[in-house]
Design a protein around this motif. Structure first.
Motif, PDB file in Angstrom:
ATOM      1  N   ARG A 119       0.835  -1.205   0.000  1.00  0.00           N
ATOM      2  CA  ARG A 119       0.000   0.000   0.000  1.00  0.00           C
ATOM      3  C   ARG A 119       0.872   1.257   0.000  1.00  0.00           C
ATOM      4  O   ARG A 119       0.891   2.016   0.939  1.00  0.00           O
ATOM      5  N   GLY A 120       1.618   1.442  -1.106  1.00  0.00           N
ATOM      6  CA  GLY A 120       2.464   2.623  -1.186  1.00  0.00           C
ATOM      7  C   GLY A 120       1.708   3.811  -1.720  1.00  0.00           C
ATOM      8  O   GLY A 120       0.553   3.671  -2.117  1.00  0.00           O
ATOM      9  N   PRO A 121       2.280   4.992  -1.759  1.00  0.00           N
ATOM     10  CA  PRO A 121       3.633   5.299  -1.306  1.00  0.00           C
ATOM     11  C   PRO A 121       3.679   5.438   0.215  1.00  0.00           C
ATOM     12  O   PRO A 121       2.663   5.720   0.840  1.00  0.00           O
ATOM     13  N   TYR A 122       4.861   5.269   0.786  1.00  0.00           N
ATOM     14  CA  TYR A 122       5.021   5.215   2.237  1.00  0.00           C
ATOM     15  C   TYR A 122       5.587   6.510   2.818  1.00  0.00           C
ATOM     16  O   TYR A 122       6.428   7.161   2.208  1.00  0.00           O
ATOM     17  N   ARG A 123       5.103   6.811   4.030  1.00  0.00           N
ATOM     18  CA  ARG A 123       5.572   7.994   4.773  1.00  0.00           C
ATOM     19  C   ARG A 123       6.620   7.574   5.789  1.00  0.00           C
ATOM     20  O   ARG A 123       6.709   6.395   6.136  1.00  0.00           O
ATOM     21  N   GLU A 124       7.335   8.553   6.332  1.00  0.00           N
ATOM     22  CA  GLU A 124       8.375   8.268   7.330  1.00  0.00           C
ATOM     23  C   GLU A 124       7.785   7.530   8.537  1.00  0.00           C
ATOM     24  O   GLU A 124       8.465   6.737   9.177  1.00  0.00           O
ATOM     25  N   SER A 125       6.519   7.832   8.841  1.00  0.00           N
ATOM     26  CA  SER A 125       5.897   7.260  10.040  1.00  0.00           C
ATOM     27  C   SER A 125       5.323   5.858   9.814  1.00  0.00           C
ATOM     28  O   SER A 125       4.862   5.217  10.748  1.00  0.00           O
ATOM     29  N   ASP A 126       5.325   5.360   8.570  1.00  0.00           N
ATOM     30  CA  ASP A 126       4.780   4.020   8.297  1.00  0.00           C
ATOM     31  C   ASP A 126       5.727   2.933   8.823  1.00  0.00           C
ATOM     32  O   ASP A 126       6.936   3.128   8.888  1.00  0.00           O
ATOM     33  N   ALA A 256      15.036 -12.136  -5.511  1.00  0.00           N
ATOM     34  CA  ALA A 256      14.416 -11.435  -4.372  1.00  0.00           C
ATOM     35  C   ALA A 256      13.047 -10.884  -4.751  1.00  0.00           C
ATOM     36  O   ALA A 256      12.860 -10.365  -5.856  1.00  0.00           O
ATOM     37  N   GLN A 257      12.128 -10.977  -3.819  1.00  0.00           N
ATOM     38  CA  GLN A 257      10.799 -10.366  -4.018  1.00  0.00           C
ATOM     39  C   GLN A 257      10.911  -8.852  -4.047  1.00  0.00           C
ATOM     40  O   GLN A 257      11.722  -8.286  -3.303  1.00  0.00           O
ATOM     41  N   ARG A 258      10.110  -8.201  -4.842  1.00  0.00           N
ATOM     42  CA  ARG A 258      10.095  -6.722  -4.895  1.00  0.00           C
ATOM     43  C   ARG A 258       8.828  -6.209  -4.239  1.00  0.00           C
ATOM     44  O   ARG A 258       7.763  -6.829  -4.390  1.00  0.00           O
ATOM     45  N   PRO A 259       8.908  -5.039  -3.569  1.00  0.00           N
ATOM     46  CA  PRO A 259       7.668  -4.378  -3.159  1.00  0.00           C
ATOM     47  C   PRO A 259       6.987  -3.877  -4.431  1.00  0.00           C
ATOM     48  O   PRO A 259       7.641  -3.271  -5.273  1.00  0.00           O
ATOM     49  N   LEU A 260       5.711  -4.143  -4.613  1.00  0.00           N
ATOM     50  CA  LEU A 260       5.060  -3.786  -5.883  1.00  0.00           C
ATOM     51  C   LEU A 260       4.452  -2.382  -5.837  1.00  0.00           C
ATOM     52  O   LEU A 260       4.832  -1.511  -6.597  1.00  0.00           O
ATOM     53  N   ASP A 261       3.519  -2.173  -4.894  1.00  0.00           N
ATOM     54  CA  ASP A 261       2.895  -0.846  -4.776  1.00  0.00           C
ATOM     55  C   ASP A 261       3.781  -0.040  -3.816  1.00  0.00           C
ATOM     56  O   ASP A 261       3.484   0.106  -2.638  1.00  0.00           O
ATOM     57  N   GLY A 262       4.923   0.429  -4.341  1.00  0.00           N
ATOM     58  CA  GLY A 262       5.957   1.011  -3.469  1.00  0.00           C
ATOM     59  C   GLY A 262       6.117   2.514  -3.635  1.00  0.00           C
ATOM     60  O   GLY A 262       5.163   3.222  -3.966  1.00  0.00           O
ATOM     61  N   GLY A 263       7.345   2.975  -3.405  1.00  0.00           N
ATOM     62  CA  GLY A 263       7.637   4.402  -3.488  1.00  0.00           C
ATOM     63  C   GLY A 263       7.450   5.085  -2.146  1.00  0.00           C
ATOM     64  O   GLY A 263       6.890   4.508  -1.204  1.00  0.00           O
ATOM     65  N   LEU A 264       7.916   6.315  -2.080  1.00  0.00           N
ATOM     66  CA  LEU A 264       7.933   7.053  -0.818  1.00  0.00           C
ATOM     67  C   LEU A 264       7.279   8.416  -0.977  1.00  0.00           C
ATOM     68  O   LEU A 264       7.199   8.956  -2.072  1.00  0.00           O
ATOM     69  N   VAL A 265       6.852   8.954   0.146  1.00  0.00           N
ATOM     70  CA  VAL A 265       6.332  10.320   0.197  1.00  0.00           C
ATOM     71  C   VAL A 265       7.233  11.104   1.144  1.00  0.00           C
ATOM     72  O   VAL A 265       7.579  10.618   2.212  1.00  0.00           O
ATOM     73  N   THR A 266       7.605  12.288   0.733  1.00  0.00           N
ATOM     74  CA  THR A 266       8.440  13.140   1.570  1.00  0.00           C
ATOM     75  C   THR A 266       7.550  13.994   2.453  1.00  0.00           C
ATOM     76  O   THR A 266       6.769  14.790   1.946  1.00  0.00           O
ATOM     77  N   GLU A 267       7.677  13.802   3.766  1.00  0.00           N
ATOM     78  CA  GLU A 267       6.851  14.577   4.700  1.00  0.00           C
ATOM     79  C   GLU A 267       7.574  15.796   5.251  1.00  0.00           C
ATOM     80  O   GLU A 267       6.982  16.772   5.640  1.00  0.00           O
ATOM     81  N   ARG A 268       8.903  15.672   5.371  1.00  0.00           N
ATOM     82  CA  ARG A 268       9.683  16.750   5.973  1.00  0.00           C
ATOM     83  C   ARG A 268      10.880  17.034   5.080  1.00  0.00           C
ATOM     84  O   ARG A 268      11.379  16.161   4.412  1.00  0.00           O
TER      85      ARG A 268
END
Ligand SMILES: NC(=O)c1ccc[n+]([C@@H]2O[C@H](COP(=O)([O-])OP(=O)(O)OC[C@H]3O[C@@H](n4cnc5c(N)ncnc54)[C@H](OP(=O)(O)O)[C@@H]3O)[C@@H](O)[C@H]2O)c1
Length: 270
Positions: A119-126, A256-268
Motif C-alpha cells: 500500500r504505497g507510497p510510504y511515509r516516514e511514520s509508516d 528477491a521479491q520486490r515491493p510492488l505498490d511502493g515508493g515514498l512520500v516526503t513529509e519533511r
C-alpha cells in the motif's frame, strides 16, 4: 556552511559521486572513497577493514560522514545473506561508531525496500515490513543507528538514476539495451518514485544544513511503474513505446521479491 569537512564513503557510486560533486561545488572540503572502482582523487577503503576505517576517520577528522556505500544489488543480497549482513549491517555499525567517536554527524542511505509494497507510497511514520534480505538488513541498520548514534540522519530513497554512462545507472542500461536492439521487458506491476541522484545529493545536503535527524524520505515527485518509466525513456530516445514489452514481476524470475505498490512520500524537508 562553506568550509565543512566531509567524508563520503562510497564516493565512487551513483549517489556518492553526486554528493562529492555537490559538496565540492559549494566550496566544502570533501574526501571520497572507493572500493572496486577507482576514481581519480578518491581514497581506497574497504569498509570491512576496521583499522583502515579508523585511520581514515582519525586522520581526516570530518564533521560529516556520508554513507551511500552498500551492497545495493537486491538479488545478490538474497543469494548471499552473509555478505549482505557484513556490508549492509556490520560495516554500517563500524563506520557509524567510529564517526561518532570522532564527533562527526553520520548520514546513512536506506531504501523503500524496507516496506512490503502492499500500500504505497510510504511515509516516514509508516511501519517497515521488508520482503527480502536487502530490505531486512537495511531496516536492521536503521533500527541500530536510531538506538545508538545520536543525531544520525537516515535518508530513504528509491529508484535512483543519473546522467552517468555507467551500468549501475538504470537510465543508461535502458538506453544501451535499446541501442543494441535487444528485447526490452519491464514490469507493469512495480510502482515507485524515481529519484535523480543530483537532486538527492542537493536535498540531502540541505537536510544536514538544516540540522535534520531521524528518518527522512527523499524521492522524486512522480510515481509510476517500471513499464511506464521504461516506455517513456524509449520515446525520449526516439523509439516507439511498443519496443518495451509489458511483463509481470513474477515472470522475471528474480531471486528477491520486490515491493510492488511502493515508493515514498516526503513529509519533511530541509
Ligand atoms: N540505486 C538505487 O536505486 C537505490 C534505491 C534506494 C536506496 N539506495 C541506497 O542508496 C545508497 C547508494 O546507492 P547507489 O545507487 O549509489 O549504489 P552504487 O552506485 O552501487 O554505489 C555503492 C558504493 O558502495 C561502495 N562499496 C561497495 N562495497 C564496499 C566496501 N566493501 N567498502 C567500501 N565501499 C564499498 C562502492 O564502491 P566501488 O564501486 O568502488 O566498489 C560504491 O561506491 C545505497 O545505500 C543504496 O542501498 C539506492
Amino acid at each position: 556552511m562553506g568550509t565543512t569537512k566531509h567524508l563520503v564513503v562510497g564516493g565512487s557510486g551513483q549517489v556518492g559521486s553526486h554528493l562529492l560533486a555537490a559538496l565540492t561545488a559549494r566550496g566544502d572540503s570533501a574526501l571520497g572513497t572507493y572500493h572496486h572502482h577507482p576514481r581519480e582523487g578518491l581514497t581506497a577503503l574497504d569498509m570491512n577493514d576496521e583499522a583502515k576505517v579508523l585511520a581514515v576517520l582519525q586522520e581526516l577528522a570530518p564533521q560529516v560522514v556520508w554513507m551511500p556505500a552498500a551492497l545495493p544489488d537486491v538479488d545478490r543480497c538474497e543469494r548471499d545473506p552473509g555478505l549482505s549482513h557484513r556490508l549492509n549491517v556490520e560495516a554500517v555499525r563500524r563506520l557509524a561508531r567510529t564517526a561518532d567517536d570522532v564527533g562527526a554527524k553520520f548520514v546513512f542511505y536506506s531504501t523503500d525496500y524496507v516496506f512490503d509494497g502492499r500500500r504505497g507510497p510510504y511515509r516516514e511514520s509508516d511501519m517497515p515490513h521488508p520482503l527480502q534480505v536487502y530490505g531486512r538488513h537495511k531496516w536492521e541498520s536503521e533500527e541500530w543507528l536510531l538506538g545508538h548514534i545520536p543525531g544520525v540522519l537516515i535518508v530513504r530513497t528509491a529508484w535512483v538514476y543519473s546522467q552517468e554512462d555507467n551500468p549501475r545507472n538504470f537510465v543508461y542500461r535502458i538506453r544501451e539495451q535499446l541501442r543494441s536492439g535487444q528485447p526490452l521487458k519491464a514490469a507493469t506491476d512495480q510502482v515507485s518514485t524515481p529519484t535523480s541522484a543530483a537532486e538527492l545529493a542537493d536535498r540531502s545536503i540541505r537536510a544536514v544544513d538544516a540540522g535534520l535527524d531521524g528518518i527522512l524520505h527523499l524521492v522524486g515527485g512522480v510515481r509510476l511503474s517500471r513499464y511506464a518509466w521504461t516506455a517513456a525513456l524509449a520515446e525520449q530516445y526516439g523509439y516507439p513505446a511498443r519496443v518495451v514489452q509489458p511483463i509481470l514481476t513474477h515472470e522475471l524470475g528474480l531471486a528477491a521479491q520486490r515491493p510492488l505498490d511502493g515508493g515514498l512520500v516526503t513529509e519533511r524537508e530541509g
